[in-house]
Design an enzyme around this catalytic site. Structure first.
Site, PDB file in Angstrom:
ATOM      1  N   GLU A 141      -9.730  -4.656   0.319  1.00  0.00           N
ATOM      2  CA  GLU A 141      -9.434  -3.269  -0.093  1.00  0.00           C
ATOM      3  C   GLU A 141     -10.470  -2.791  -1.084  1.00  0.00           C
ATOM      4  O   GLU A 141     -10.790  -3.486  -2.048  1.00  0.00           O
ATOM      5  CB  GLU A 141      -8.030  -3.186  -0.713  1.00  0.00           C
ATOM      6  CG  GLU A 141      -7.674  -1.768  -1.187  1.00  0.00           C
ATOM      7  CD  GLU A 141      -6.198  -1.589  -1.520  1.00  0.00           C
ATOM      8  OE1 GLU A 141      -5.346  -2.221  -0.861  1.00  0.00           O
ATOM      9  OE2 GLU A 141      -5.902  -0.807  -2.452  1.00  0.00           O
TER      10      GLU A 141
ATOM     11  N   GLY B  30       1.454   3.897   4.851  1.00  0.00           N
ATOM     12  CA  GLY B  30       1.530   4.701   6.074  1.00  0.00           C
ATOM     13  C   GLY B  30       2.775   5.574   6.154  1.00  0.00           C
ATOM     14  O   GLY B  30       2.752   6.631   6.790  1.00  0.00           O
TER      15      GLY B  30
ATOM     16  N   THR C  79       8.053   1.481   3.993  1.00  0.00           N
ATOM     17  CA  THR C  79       9.188   2.211   3.410  1.00  0.00           C
ATOM     18  C   THR C  79      10.073   2.859   4.470  1.00  0.00           C
ATOM     19  O   THR C  79      11.302   2.757   4.411  1.00  0.00           O
ATOM     20  CB  THR C  79       8.659   3.268   2.414  1.00  0.00           C
ATOM     21  OG1 THR C  79       7.858   2.582   1.447  1.00  0.00           O
ATOM     22  CG2 THR C  79       9.795   3.980   1.707  1.00  0.00           C
TER      23      THR C  79
ATOM     24  N   ASP D  14      -0.050  -9.963   3.535  1.00  0.00           N
ATOM     25  CA  ASP D  14      -0.368  -8.643   2.978  1.00  0.00           C
ATOM     26  C   ASP D  14      -0.478  -8.766   1.455  1.00  0.00           C
ATOM     27  O   ASP D  14       0.349  -9.430   0.813  1.00  0.00           O
ATOM     28  CB  ASP D  14       0.766  -7.674   3.353  1.00  0.00           C
ATOM     29  CG  ASP D  14       0.409  -6.218   3.094  1.00  0.00           C
ATOM     30  OD1 ASP D  14      -0.795  -5.872   3.110  1.00  0.00           O
ATOM     31  OD2 ASP D  14       1.344  -5.409   2.900  1.00  0.00           O
TER      32      ASP D  14
END
Ligand code: 13P
Length: 283
Positions: free
Chosen positions: A134, A204, A228, A82
């Site tokens: 991205e 998200g 998170t 990631d």
């Protein structure tokens, strides 16, 4: 052995009207709980090694851990890098066994982002693995501001880079501790009108669960990155375990107590995205 590439889990999701969780890993305890959650939900999962995970544990070790977990269950498991910020980092991840690479050039000028992402996608595809890019910039709660994705730029980016998944900025923000940051559905519709590449929502945790479910079923968003809310479940459980037993010093005994709460939180995140039983039959 159910190790899969990102394309192998996102294309069925796109066709079948569901999405897959890209769950942020920081260590053995959470990645094992996420994998067991996916197995319990009978749904695929993307195990993600982001920058802070890599700061703590070297990529070759993470690759072995992800691959070991993928081999231990019957649902598809993706070993995903990631926010890779350099070609070197992506090459190391590829060489040590990751099955998916995100190259994050979102802070760079458009053409640079396109050129560098296209090079990583080519590298990934030549090795039989996947690549996520991205376009637009997803900001951080209390930090850098977002730059919303321009649909015309997204169309160019998708076509020129040949990425397997495209992260977009549509009101999502990393590191939100509540679920109140709804997404800009008009912008999502404008982007999905111009591309068939599966879309990814970073940040998200900040998206209300009901909106995650609705978009998983009714849009080209096929991957929600969630970190998170899972870290909060881990931290809360860890603090409770430490506080409840002040004389316990064995960390295995303490960490064991995070397993059930983290697995429950991961199951809830996965369940919000997964196909309904009827749709499963179709795809
Ligand atoms: P949250 O931690 O805000 O859920 O975001 C995770 C993420 O997008 C990782 O790439």
């Amino acid at each position: 052995m159910t190790l899969a590439t990102l394309a192998e889990v996102l294309q069925p999701a796109l066709q079948g009207g569901y999405a897959v969780g890209g769950l942020v890993c920081l260590g053995w305890e959470d990645m094992r709980a996420y994998t067991m959650a996916a197995e319990a939900e009978d749904a695929p999962v993307i195990l993600q090694a982001g920058p802070s995970c890599r700061e703590h544990t070297p990529l070759p070790v993470l690759a072995k851990m992800f691959r070991y977990l993928g081999e231990s269950v019957s649902v598809p498991v993706v070993a995903h890098l990631d926010h890779g910020y350099s070609a070197d980092e992506c090459r190391i991840a590829l060489d040590c066994g990751f099955t998916s690479l995100m190259f994050d050039g979102s802070k760079k000028p458009l053409q640079e982002n396109i050129d560098e992402t296209a090079a990583i996608a080519e590298l990934a595809h030549a090795a039989g693995i996947s690549c996520e890019g991205e376009i637009g910039f997803v900001g951080y709660a209390g930090g850098a501001a977002s730059a919303g994705t321009d649909p015309a730029e997204a169309a160019i980016f998708a076509k020129a880079t040949k990425v397997d998944a495209m992260a977009i900025s549509v009101g999502n923000v990393h590191l939100q501790q509540d679920h109140e940051g709804g997404l800009d559905e008009a912008r999502i519709r404008a982007i999905e009108a111009v591309t068939d590449v599966p879309l990814v929502i970073h940040g998200g945790s900040g998206v209300p669960l009901a909106q995650r479910t609705a978009l998983a079923r009714g849009s080209k968003i096929c991957k929600f990155n969630v970190g998170t809310e899972l870290r909060m479940a881990f931290g809360t459980a860890l603090r409770a375990a430490v506080d409840a037993e002040p004389t316990t010093f064995d960390r295995v005994a303490i960490l064991k107590q995070t397993h059930d709460p983290v697995m429950a939180a991961a199951r809830a995140a996965i369940r919000a995205l997964k196909p309904t039983k009827a749709e499963e039959g179709v795809c």
